[in-house]
Design an enzyme around this catalytic site. Structure first.
Site, PDB file in Angstrom:
ATOM      1  N   TYR A 140       0.073   9.096  -4.790  1.00  0.00           N
ATOM      2  CA  TYR A 140      -0.079   7.952  -4.153  1.00  0.00           C
ATOM      3  C   TYR A 140      -0.584   6.868  -5.251  1.00  0.00           C
ATOM      4  O   TYR A 140      -1.447   7.057  -5.933  1.00  0.00           O
ATOM      5  CB  TYR A 140      -1.532   8.168  -3.135  1.00  0.00           C
ATOM      6  CG  TYR A 140      -1.885   6.958  -2.324  1.00  0.00           C
ATOM      7  CD1 TYR A 140      -1.142   5.767  -2.310  1.00  0.00           C
ATOM      8  CD2 TYR A 140      -2.861   7.297  -1.471  1.00  0.00           C
ATOM      9  CE1 TYR A 140      -1.507   5.105  -1.427  1.00  0.00           C
ATOM     10  CE2 TYR A 140      -3.326   6.397  -0.680  1.00  0.00           C
ATOM     11  CZ  TYR A 140      -2.445   5.200  -0.480  1.00  0.00           C
ATOM     12  OH  TYR A 140      -3.005   4.230   0.331  1.00  0.00           O
ATOM     13  N   LYS A 168       4.162   7.921  -2.914  1.00  0.00           N
ATOM     14  CA  LYS A 168       3.869   6.686  -1.931  1.00  0.00           C
ATOM     15  C   LYS A 168       3.548   5.515  -2.749  1.00  0.00           C
ATOM     16  O   LYS A 168       2.651   5.561  -3.510  1.00  0.00           O
ATOM     17  CB  LYS A 168       2.559   7.045  -0.937  1.00  0.00           C
ATOM     18  CG  LYS A 168       2.410   5.714  -0.190  1.00  0.00           C
ATOM     19  CD  LYS A 168       1.017   6.122   0.736  1.00  0.00           C
ATOM     20  CE  LYS A 168       0.687   4.866   1.685  1.00  0.00           C
ATOM     21  NZ  LYS A 168      -0.418   5.118   2.527  1.00  0.00           N
TER      22      LYS A 168
END
Length: 293
Positions: A140, A168
């Site tokens: 992330y 992400k």
């Protein structure tokens, strides 16, 4: 999007809210109901205990209980990822192992925040987590919250680990993302709704969306049109979502707060505060306009 682009967790993922009761406790029944709706309306997968899931204010036990409740509802055919990143490597490892035991299919691992470690330490952190379980990782990259970028060269090196499979992407760097996709097999998932379609067109795998809590089918539609070769239609459908996306993600209240206001999904936990009447009314108007379009 090319047919060979990797999609280890599906294509259309929702960063799901964590429902609480009026007294502020975890509400597993509401979580199960919301997850079932998301899947029925077009989500391939669900990310639990991320930013939208208020992970900084849920306990480790609540994270595991939420995962078990949603898994029991959606079954084994829907990819479930659990957010496990923290500012402490040992804590992140512990959360990763607990998520694996609770039935996660993958781990969303945010870069360590606040301490702002250099890139060699960031790399060591992710490798430590990757070695702690048998689950695949979605890294992330959200420097606006963590204060630390996962630099493209670091991502290229991390892609050599067999369990580091996805990103992400909330770095707002399409050039950097494109360079990493060209050099690795990492699956890139947009974490910023306004970039869902652009990143997908560049070879991304899909998205992890906060706004999908409210309109999962509308968020999916541009990608469906793009896959069908209707690129003009994809652009048109994407434009329809812009106003709601702007209000949810950049309208002056956090995305979690905006989504819960629209859904009537119970309270948020402090330090977050509920949306005021003006913000809620604006969100409602944009939502109704999108549904009518």
């Amino acid at each position: 999007m090319t047919a060979t682009a990797p999609r280890p967790f599906g294509r259309t993922l929702c960063a799901m809210i964590t429902p609480f009761t009026a007294s502020g406790a975890l509400d597993p029944d509401a979580a199960r109901g919301h997850a079932a709706r998301l899947v029925a309306e077009g989500c391939d997968g669900i990310v639990l205990s991320g930013t939208t899931g208020e992970s900084p204010t849920t306990t480790d036990a609540e994270k595991a209980a939420l995962l078990r409740a949603v898994r029991a509802e959606v079954g084994g055919d829907v990819a479930l990822l659990s957010g496990v990143g923290s500012a402490d490597t040992a804590h992140t490892v512990r959360l990763a192992r607990e998520a694996e035991e609770a039935g996660a299919d993958g781990l969303l691992v945010v870069s360590p925040y606040y301490s702002r470690p250099p890139q060699d330490a960031v790399e060591a952190y992710f490798l430590r987590v990757a070695e702690s379980t048998g689950l695949p990782l979605m890294l992330y990259d959200i420097p606006g919250r963590t204060g630390t970028r996962i630099e493209p060269d670091t991502l290229v090196r991390l892609a050599g680990h067999p369990r580091v499979v996805a990103v992400k992407d909330c770095a707002y760097d399409l050039l950097g993302s494109t360079k990493v996709m060209a050099r690795t097999s990492l699956a890139y998932y947009s974490g910023c709704e306004e970039l869902n379609l652009p990143l997908y067109a560049l070879g991304g795998a899909g998205y992890v969306s906060t706004v999908a809590n409210v309109v999962p089918g509308r968020m999916r539609a541009p990608l469906d049109a793009f896959d069908a070769g209707r690129t003009d239609e994809a652009a048109r459908l994407n434009r329809l979502t812009v106003r709601l996306t702007e209000l949810v993600m950049a309208g002056g209240v956090p995305g979690t707060v905006a989504v819960k206001a629209l859904l009537g999904a119970g309270p948020v936990r402090e330090p977050l505060l509920p949306a005021g009447r003006e913000a809620t009314d604006g969100l409602r108007r944009a939502y109704e306009e999108l549904l009518a379009a």
